[in-house]
Write a protein that holds these residues in place. Structure first.
Motif, PDB file in Angstrom:
ATOM      1  N   HIS A 100      11.743  -5.699  -8.154  1.00 31.83           N
ATOM      2  CA  HIS A 100      12.525  -4.844  -9.053  1.00 31.83           C
ATOM      3  C   HIS A 100      11.691  -3.652  -9.548  1.00 31.83           C
ATOM      4  O   HIS A 100      12.207  -2.528  -9.634  1.00 31.83           O
ATOM      5  N   ASN A 101      10.444  -3.909  -9.881  1.00 35.70           N
ATOM      6  CA  ASN A 101       9.582  -2.813 -10.340  1.00 35.70           C
ATOM      7  C   ASN A 101       9.341  -1.789  -9.226  1.00 35.70           C
ATOM      8  O   ASN A 101       9.291  -0.586  -9.485  1.00 35.70           O
ATOM      9  N   ALA A 102       9.196  -2.297  -7.988  1.00 33.22           N
ATOM     10  CA  ALA A 102       9.039  -1.380  -6.854  1.00 33.22           C
ATOM     11  C   ALA A 102      10.311  -0.566  -6.652  1.00 33.22           C
ATOM     12  O   ALA A 102      10.255   0.654  -6.405  1.00 33.22           O
ATOM     13  N   GLY A 103      11.470  -1.230  -6.775  1.00 37.61           N
ATOM     14  CA  GLY A 103      12.746  -0.504  -6.657  1.00 37.61           C
ATOM     15  C   GLY A 103      12.924   0.517  -7.752  1.00 37.61           C
ATOM     16  O   GLY A 103      13.420   1.631  -7.518  1.00 37.61           O
ATOM     17  N   LYS A 104      12.497   0.159  -8.951  1.00 32.21           N
ATOM     18  CA  LYS A 104      12.598   1.092 -10.075  1.00 32.21           C
ATOM     19  C   LYS A 104      11.702   2.302  -9.853  1.00 32.21           C
ATOM     20  O   LYS A 104      12.115   3.459 -10.087  1.00 32.21           O
ATOM     21  N   ALA A 105      10.477   2.050  -9.373  1.00 26.92           N
ATOM     22  CA  ALA A 105       9.557   3.161  -9.104  1.00 26.92           C
ATOM     23  C   ALA A 105      10.113   4.071  -8.024  1.00 26.92           C
ATOM     24  O   ALA A 105      10.025   5.315  -8.125  1.00 26.92           O
ATOM     25  N   ALA A 107      13.305   4.490  -7.252  1.00 26.69           N
ATOM     26  CA  ALA A 107      14.455   5.214  -7.802  1.00 26.69           C
ATOM     27  C   ALA A 107      13.986   6.360  -8.694  1.00 26.69           C
ATOM     28  O   ALA A 107      14.545   7.466  -8.660  1.00 26.69           O
ATOM     29  N   GLU A 108      12.975   6.132  -9.517  1.00 25.63           N
ATOM     30  CA  GLU A 108      12.442   7.183 -10.390  1.00 25.63           C
ATOM     31  C   GLU A 108      11.836   8.324  -9.568  1.00 25.63           C
ATOM     32  O   GLU A 108      11.990   9.502  -9.915  1.00 25.63           O
ATOM     33  N   GLU A 109      11.172   7.950  -8.467  1.00 24.04           N
ATOM     34  CA  GLU A 109      10.605   8.994  -7.595  1.00 24.04           C
ATOM     35  C   GLU A 109      11.713   9.806  -6.939  1.00 24.04           C
ATOM     36  O   GLU A 109      11.610  11.044  -6.824  1.00 24.04           O
ATOM     37  N   ALA A 110      12.787   9.100  -6.508  1.00 26.18           N
ATOM     38  CA  ALA A 110      13.923   9.801  -5.893  1.00 26.18           C
ATOM     39  C   ALA A 110      14.568  10.758  -6.895  1.00 26.18           C
ATOM     40  O   ALA A 110      14.940  11.887  -6.546  1.00 26.18           O
ATOM     41  N   VAL A 111      14.687  10.324  -8.132  1.00 27.83           N
ATOM     42  CA  VAL A 111      15.253  11.185  -9.174  1.00 27.83           C
ATOM     43  C   VAL A 111      14.372  12.414  -9.392  1.00 27.83           C
ATOM     44  O   VAL A 111      14.864  13.556  -9.496  1.00 27.83           O
ATOM     45  N   ALA A 112      13.064  12.172  -9.474  1.00 29.38           N
ATOM     46  CA  ALA A 112      12.141  13.294  -9.692  1.00 29.38           C
ATOM     47  C   ALA A 112      12.186  14.277  -8.524  1.00 29.38           C
ATOM     48  O   ALA A 112      12.199  15.508  -8.727  1.00 29.38           O
ATOM     49  N   THR A 113      12.204  13.756  -7.294  1.00 23.99           N
ATOM     50  CA  THR A 113      12.238  14.626  -6.107  1.00 23.99           C
ATOM     51  C   THR A 113      13.532  15.426  -6.058  1.00 23.99           C
ATOM     52  O   THR A 113      13.523  16.644  -5.805  1.00 23.99           O
ATOM     53  N   ALA A 114      14.653  14.731  -6.303  1.00 29.03           N
ATOM     54  CA  ALA A 114      15.957  15.398  -6.267  1.00 29.03           C
ATOM     55  C   ALA A 114      16.054  16.446  -7.373  1.00 29.03           C
ATOM     56  O   ALA A 114      16.600  17.545  -7.169  1.00 29.03           O
ATOM     57  N   SER A 115      15.519  16.138  -8.544  1.00 26.96           N
ATOM     58  CA  SER A 115      15.571  17.094  -9.654  1.00 26.96           C
ATOM     59  C   SER A 115      14.731  18.324  -9.357  1.00 26.96           C
ATOM     60  O   SER A 115      15.147  19.470  -9.639  1.00 26.96           O
ATOM     61  N   LEU A 143      18.258  -2.122 -12.785  1.00 29.52           N
ATOM     62  CA  LEU A 143      16.923  -2.657 -12.503  1.00 29.52           C
ATOM     63  C   LEU A 143      16.168  -2.971 -13.795  1.00 29.52           C
ATOM     64  O   LEU A 143      15.485  -3.991 -13.892  1.00 29.52           O
ATOM     65  N   GLN A 144      16.306  -2.089 -14.774  1.00 26.72           N
ATOM     66  CA  GLN A 144      15.633  -2.317 -16.047  1.00 26.72           C
ATOM     67  C   GLN A 144      16.162  -3.572 -16.728  1.00 26.72           C
ATOM     68  O   GLN A 144      15.388  -4.369 -17.282  1.00 26.72           O
ATOM     69  N   GLN A 145      17.484  -3.760 -16.658  1.00 28.78           N
ATOM     70  CA  GLN A 145      18.085  -4.948 -17.253  1.00 28.78           C
ATOM     71  C   GLN A 145      17.617  -6.215 -16.531  1.00 28.78           C
ATOM     72  O   GLN A 145      17.301  -7.235 -17.163  1.00 28.78           O
ATOM     73  N   GLN A 146      17.569  -6.131 -15.195  1.00 27.62           N
ATOM     74  CA  GLN A 146      17.097  -7.270 -14.412  1.00 27.62           C
ATOM     75  C   GLN A 146      15.641  -7.591 -14.732  1.00 27.62           C
ATOM     76  O   GLN A 146      15.259  -8.763 -14.844  1.00 27.62           O
TER      77      GLN A 146
END
Length: 385
Positions: free
Chosen positions: A104-109, A111-119, A247-250
């Protein structure tokens, strides 16, 4: 046979202790002996009953506690087995939760990287579109001014404006424009219109309008592209934010479950240790109880056997003494009227010795103090005969 011998010895002893012939004829001590033996028989039976009651109570204690200990031992073994399995299951579950947390932490990281790249990309594209939009609007405005100036016959004054310079730069930089068209536009903007090589005003107006239309279409397409990119970005952000929230909730839920499992594992392990210790104590106590009860049973069987032999011996002796033959035997042991004093003394001494020998043998075997009283009587002591 032993009881008959003992009875005869007693009769002989009594006969030998008679002080005179007349006293012997007057007194029959057999009844006192029988009474004493009957009292002894009753006492032996009562003692046996008391000991039997105590033995039965002890065996009841053995049986009751043996059953309780067997059940406690069985329960302890079952609890140890179930607790051990429970600990293993909880440890495995905790390990799985920790593995899930890593995922989950890897998935969260990611997802956060994808958000940063897309932004970052969206910000870059937005800036590029803003520049393209500004350039197109400026150039379109310049084209419109050029067309209006030519149509009004004020193209000369237009060529002196900033819009003419910007239009010149645009014509030089636009790669999709043909060289012939570019030359005509540049010739107009350089003031060569009306010369032998310059384009006619109608021709240049058409070119400028076409350029304006093409730029307006390109601006429209760029705006549509920007709108699509913005829509895609916003959709991506919604999806990624939803994913991050999930992911954060999980992560929070599983971290809480890991903590709870840690406490449960510690509690079950502690209980397992206590149960193991208690089981060992119960097994030790059960072994000691079984050994003690077995020893008590063996001792009781020996006591019961000895007591039964005592009662049989006493009972047979009483039976013999109560028989009619006992009286005849007693009478025969008494000296006749013609017997001399010395003969009576010799017979009495011999009979005493024989009776003492029989009583001592019975005393050693039965360990009864009542027989000691009889021996005391034969030694000349007064015991109530």
């Amino acid at each position: 046979m032993r009881a008959t011998s003992a009875a005869a010895a007693l009769l002989l002893a009594l006969a030998g202790s008679a002080p005179t012939l007349s006293a012997a004829h007057r007194t029959n001590p057999i009844r006192k002996v029988v009474t004493m033996l009957q009292d002894m028989q009753t006492k032996v039976a009562e003692e046996g009953k008391k000991e039997e009651d105590l033995y039965e109570k002890f065996m009841c204690y053995c049986t009751k506690n043996s059953v309780l200990l067997d059940q406690a031992i069985e329960d302890g073994k079952e609890k140890i087995e179930s607790s051990g399995a429970e600990v293993v299951a909880k440890v495995e579950k905790k390990a799985q939760l920790n593995a899930d947390l890593i995922e989950h932490n890897a998935g969260k990281a990611a997802a956060e990287e994808a958000v940063a790249t897309a932004s970052a990309l969206r910000e870059k594209e937005s800036k590029e579109y803003a520049k393209v939009k500004a350039d197109y609007k400026t150039n379109i405005a310049s084209v419109k001014k050029a067309v209006a100036a030519i149509e009004q016959g004020a193209d000369g004054s237009f060529l002196q404006t900033t819009a003419a310079g910007m239009l010149r730069s645009f014509a030089m930089e636009r790669s999709e424009m043909s060289d012939a068209t570019r030359q005509e536009v540049l010739a107009f903007l350089s003031g060569s219109q009306g010369s032998e090589y310059g384009p006619q005003s109608g021709e240049i107006t058409g070119i400028l309008k076409t350029m304006g239309d093409e730029m307006a279409q390109s601006l429209k397409e760029a705006a549509e592209t920007e709108t699509g990119a913005t829509t895609n970005y916003e959709g991506l952000m919604v999806a990624k934010n939803k994913e991050l929230s999930m992911l954060q909730q999980q992560i929070e839920d599983k971290m809480e479950r890991v903590g709870t499992l840690g406490v449960e594992i510690a509690a079950v392990s502690g209980g397992l240790e206590d149960t193991t210790e208690t089981l060992a104590q119960d097994q030790k106590f059960k072994a000691e109880l079984d050994a003690g009860c077995s020893t008590k049973t063996a001792e009781w069987e020996e006591v019961k056997k000895t007591r039964a032999e005592e009662l049989v011996a006493i009972g047979e002796t009483i039976k013999v003494l109560n028989d009619d033959d006992a009286l005849d035997l007693f009478k025969k042991t008494l000296p006749s009227a013609s017997s001399s004093f010395m003969q009576i003394q010799v017979s009495a001494s011999a009979l005493k010795a024989q009776a003492l020998q029989k009583i001592h043998a019975a005393t050693n075997r039965l360990n009864r103090p009542e027989l000691d009283l009889l021996a005391l009587a034969l030694h000349g002591k007064k015991v109530g005969f």
